[in-house]
Design a protein around this motif. Sequence first.
Motif, PDB file in Angstrom:
ATOM      1  N   TYR A 696      47.776  36.927  39.486  1.00 51.46           N
ATOM      2  CA  TYR A 696      47.009  36.939  38.244  1.00 51.46           C
ATOM      3  C   TYR A 696      45.998  35.790  38.284  1.00 51.46           C
ATOM      4  N   ASP A 697      44.881  35.951  37.558  1.00 52.90           N
ATOM      5  CA  ASP A 697      43.997  34.803  37.405  1.00 52.90           C
ATOM      6  C   ASP A 697      44.568  33.898  36.313  1.00 52.90           C
ATOM      7  N   ILE A 698      43.924  32.761  36.078  1.00 56.30           N
ATOM      8  CA  ILE A 698      44.513  31.738  35.215  1.00 56.30           C
ATOM      9  C   ILE A 698      44.620  32.199  33.764  1.00 56.30           C
ATOM     10  N   SER A 699      43.822  33.222  33.376  1.00 54.88           N
ATOM     11  CA  SER A 699      43.897  33.716  31.999  1.00 54.88           C
ATOM     12  C   SER A 699      44.997  34.757  31.828  1.00 54.88           C
ATOM     13  N   GLY A 700      45.706  35.110  32.948  1.00 55.42           N
ATOM     14  CA  GLY A 700      46.789  36.072  32.869  1.00 55.42           C
ATOM     15  C   GLY A 700      46.392  37.503  33.172  1.00 55.42           C
ATOM     16  N   THR A 701      45.171  37.722  33.651  1.00 54.75           N
ATOM     17  CA  THR A 701      44.715  39.066  34.009  1.00 54.75           C
ATOM     18  C   THR A 701      45.184  39.422  35.411  1.00 54.75           C
ATOM     19  N   LEU A 702      45.793  40.620  35.556  1.00 56.60           N
ATOM     20  CA  LEU A 702      46.289  41.056  36.853  1.00 56.60           C
ATOM     21  C   LEU A 702      45.132  41.222  37.829  1.00 56.60           C
ATOM     22  N   VAL A 703      45.276  40.629  39.030  1.00 53.84           N
ATOM     23  CA  VAL A 703      44.237  40.702  40.058  1.00 53.84           C
ATOM     24  C   VAL A 703      44.629  41.668  41.174  1.00 53.84           C
ATOM     25  N   ALA A 704      45.885  41.594  41.608  1.00 53.34           N
ATOM     26  CA  ALA A 704      46.314  42.462  42.715  1.00 53.34           C
ATOM     27  C   ALA A 704      47.835  42.604  42.674  1.00 53.34           C
ATOM     28  N   GLU A 705      48.350  43.735  43.242  1.00 55.02           N
ATOM     29  CA  GLU A 705      49.784  43.985  43.357  1.00 55.02           C
ATOM     30  C   GLU A 705      50.121  44.298  44.809  1.00 55.02           C
ATOM     31  N   GLY A 706      51.314  43.851  45.213  1.00 57.41           N
ATOM     32  CA  GLY A 706      51.729  44.068  46.582  1.00 57.41           C
ATOM     33  C   GLY A 706      52.273  45.468  46.821  1.00 57.41           C
ATOM     34  N   THR A 707      52.255  45.880  48.087  1.00 56.85           N
ATOM     35  CA  THR A 707      52.808  47.170  48.502  1.00 56.85           C
ATOM     36  C   THR A 707      53.755  46.954  49.678  1.00 56.85           C
ATOM     37  N   VAL A 708      54.756  47.826  49.806  1.00 59.93           N
ATOM     38  CA  VAL A 708      55.718  47.725  50.898  1.00 59.93           C
ATOM     39  C   VAL A 708      55.053  48.181  52.186  1.00 59.93           C
ATOM     40  N   VAL A 709      55.040  47.270  53.163  1.00 59.77           N
ATOM     41  CA  VAL A 709      54.495  47.581  54.487  1.00 59.77           C
ATOM     42  C   VAL A 709      55.509  47.114  55.518  1.00 59.77           C
ATOM     43  N   GLY A 710      56.136  48.053  56.217  1.00 60.37           N
ATOM     44  CA  GLY A 710      57.129  47.694  57.212  1.00 60.37           C
ATOM     45  C   GLY A 710      58.321  47.005  56.589  1.00 60.37           C
ATOM     46  N   SER A 711      58.624  45.785  57.051  1.00 57.97           N
ATOM     47  CA  SER A 711      59.806  45.056  56.583  1.00 57.97           C
ATOM     48  C   SER A 711      59.466  44.028  55.510  1.00 57.97           C
ATOM     49  N   GLY A 712      58.315  44.174  54.877  1.00 63.45           N
ATOM     50  CA  GLY A 712      57.933  43.221  53.845  1.00 63.45           C
ATOM     51  C   GLY A 712      57.035  43.839  52.795  1.00 63.45           C
ATOM     52  N   ILE A 713      56.666  43.027  51.825  1.00 64.49           N
ATOM     53  CA  ILE A 713      55.703  43.427  50.794  1.00 64.49           C
ATOM     54  C   ILE A 713      54.425  42.635  51.039  1.00 64.49           C
ATOM     55  N   THR A 714      53.318  43.350  51.206  1.00 65.32           N
ATOM     56  CA  THR A 714      52.041  42.718  51.544  1.00 65.32           C
ATOM     57  C   THR A 714      51.080  42.824  50.370  1.00 65.32           C
ATOM     58  N   LEU A 715      50.361  41.752  50.136  1.00 65.73           N
ATOM     59  CA  LEU A 715      49.366  41.699  49.066  1.00 65.73           C
ATOM     60  C   LEU A 715      48.124  41.022  49.625  1.00 65.73           C
ATOM     61  N   ASP A 716      46.964  41.648  49.453  1.00 67.71           N
ATOM     62  CA  ASP A 716      45.726  41.002  49.877  1.00 67.71           C
ATOM     63  C   ASP A 716      44.649  41.188  48.818  1.00 67.71           C
ATOM     64  N   TYR A 717      43.837  40.165  48.633  1.00 69.60           N
ATOM     65  CA  TYR A 717      42.779  40.219  47.638  1.00 69.60           C
ATOM     66  C   TYR A 717      41.738  39.160  47.968  1.00 69.60           C
ATOM     67  N   THR A 718      40.582  39.296  47.353  1.00 72.93           N
ATOM     68  CA  THR A 718      39.507  38.306  47.500  1.00 72.93           C
ATOM     69  C   THR A 718      39.260  37.667  46.142  1.00 72.93           C
TER      70      THR A 718
END
Length: 747
Positions: A696-718
Amino acid sequence: MNWRAIILFLGVALFGACSADSGNNQPPVVVLNVSSEVQVIVGETLSIEISANDPEGGALTFDYEARPEGAWTLSSAQFLKSATGARFDWAPLASDVTGTDPLRLIFIVRDDAGQVTEKTVNVNIVPGNGVPRFLTNSSVLYDPRIGKPVVVDLRVRDDDSTEVEIVMDEASAPFGASFTQNGPFEGTLTWQPDAEQLKKRVHSINFVADDLQSQVPFKLTVVVRSPTNVNLQPDQIDLSCPGEEIITHSPIGPQRGFNDYEFTATLSQAARSRYDEVYLYWTLGDPYSDSDDPRDGFEGILMEDEGTQFFARIGNQADVIPQGGSVSVSYTICAIDVDSSDSEAVRCVPSTGDYNLYHSFVAYHPDEEAECIDDGGDLVGAGNDDFENATPISTTGFNFFRTCSGNDDYHTLTVRPGERYLVAAVYNQNSDVQVQAFDAAQSSIETEKSTCTGLSGIEAAVPEDGAQTTFFIRVNGGDNHNYAVRALLIDSGSGSECSDAANEPNETAGNATALTDGQTVSAEICTAQDIDIYKIGLTAGQTVTFNNQFQNSQGNLDMTLFAPSQAGEISVSGSGVAFTFSFGNEETLEHQATETGDYYLLVFNNNQSAVPYTLNVSVGAGPSCTDDDQYSTNGNHTQTSAALIPNGEFVEISGKACPGQPDWYRRTEFKSAAVLAELTLDGGDAALSDLTVSVYDISGTLVAEGTVVGSGITLDYTPNPPSSLGDFLYKVESSQYVEYTLAILRE
């Protein structure tokens, strides 16, 4: 007649003439403000201004090259361009030091016919002293209305070190302040002032930067805007002056070109004997805002004492001004008595009694040659240049406008029976701005004006037995005067019953409206003074969630939660144990109880207008597992208690999470620098499908959510914060007990 010969003759003449004109085109005339040989010390900034004109009056383009290529850290250089000039600014690093061969900067100017003029500057870069230098502004202006902690990112530069230790002097720091170094050259100060600390206007905190060779001191001054003197007070229209003027300053006018914006101020002789420092505070945002949006924050600059006057400059803002446009810069100049705790510890100009006001000026892009660019109020539809097209006056915040010579601006407010408003227009003192009020019949009415500040106002009121009435404000003046207009509701009258009258009164802990798990309440903040207080019984360890839905266009509702031990401290200015704010139509507050007893939820409106809302309540069961990782010491289970984590390019966190106890982490990210995060399981009862990872950004707005990839949960964003960097919140939540590793990589 020999037509063939005539045509041939004309063709030769015409083409010959074109060729002759092309050949006579002269290259651009270029002038630099430096010689062809310059020396710059590492740590200093090299500034080169390029002025040019085309003898034929054609358009020009500007560029530069460096030789030899690839040997310099020129990615940090700033090259500002306009139609007739450019400015090059660069602060070289230790790695840029030249040997026998200098850096050659070649400035290239082309006209629209392809003619080119080049000017070369040979730059010799020599080593600096190599000691750490703090890059952070030496003062911050803290607004207690926000209720959030003071958070200051301290950064140092050291050109011959790979790391600098930054240490906070605990003895100078106010109680509750903490400092965490989260990178080789940076750290974060966090401090939540309590009610007693807010009574003292000035707090100084000392730091030392140590590179194992030198120790450099730095003093950070936190100036608290008085909780009782933070904005226009709605039921006070006293425009008298507060006493002797101790600061003399002439507001600066519109700024053009590439030069920095310069400020001077003079202290009276008596003030010089008392006040230690003078600061310039400035912002490109809304100076009257009570949000913690970084765009509305002030930057503080310590003004240099030059004997007879104080001096400061703001760097040219051409890089953020739209091409051919302008921005408004608001500022105040304050004298600070560091050791005093009385009401006179901070004196500012514009000098005010019951108000915080600000000077403002227009900064144009270097390309813009217009005498005056009017504000949007005159550019929408038919404009606001007469009674019929008057712009509605906001009741939720200041709206900003600009005068241009020969143009009148009209503003309007509709007042219902029983309502009473203070309508205020603020502008630079000593400007030629004129404010006149009118009634519904367009007849002028008396307008009060302060003699020492740029403030004019009227009281717009309609009796309970009266009819709905429209009032008008007309503003005019010379070119490029910024001003702001707002209406503040003083009294909404008794003519209409509040929609949640069944819950009233509920303004104290003693008459708070009781809530239960799963309940939905339809209610309303009814008047400028109305607040709603609710209570709900919780057992330590339980998690409560409040979801509040409303229309932000009607007003900005916020919530603060107070613990059982804080029942006597409930107030709009209090921070409680959790709070939330936003600029959207919905807010959610989540908190895990640390005490057993009645918790109190305060709902209030920052903008002093009537706002209906729907409040939903849910209570989760207490934890069935133990979260005892290193980050849980201070309870990192809410957004507001997120644990600070290192800010390096790669960080790895070993954590534990229990159902109903999400783990929150906070760290600074850089604009446009991609971030990759991955969570892997180390133990516990959870599968990947039981977990969620989000940012989330500092105001509490959701920026990105992770997804299950292989043996972990991956999250990427700019990241895309409002400025070059900003804080982001990482949340790990699990429906089962889990032990995990969260790795964060800045790509």
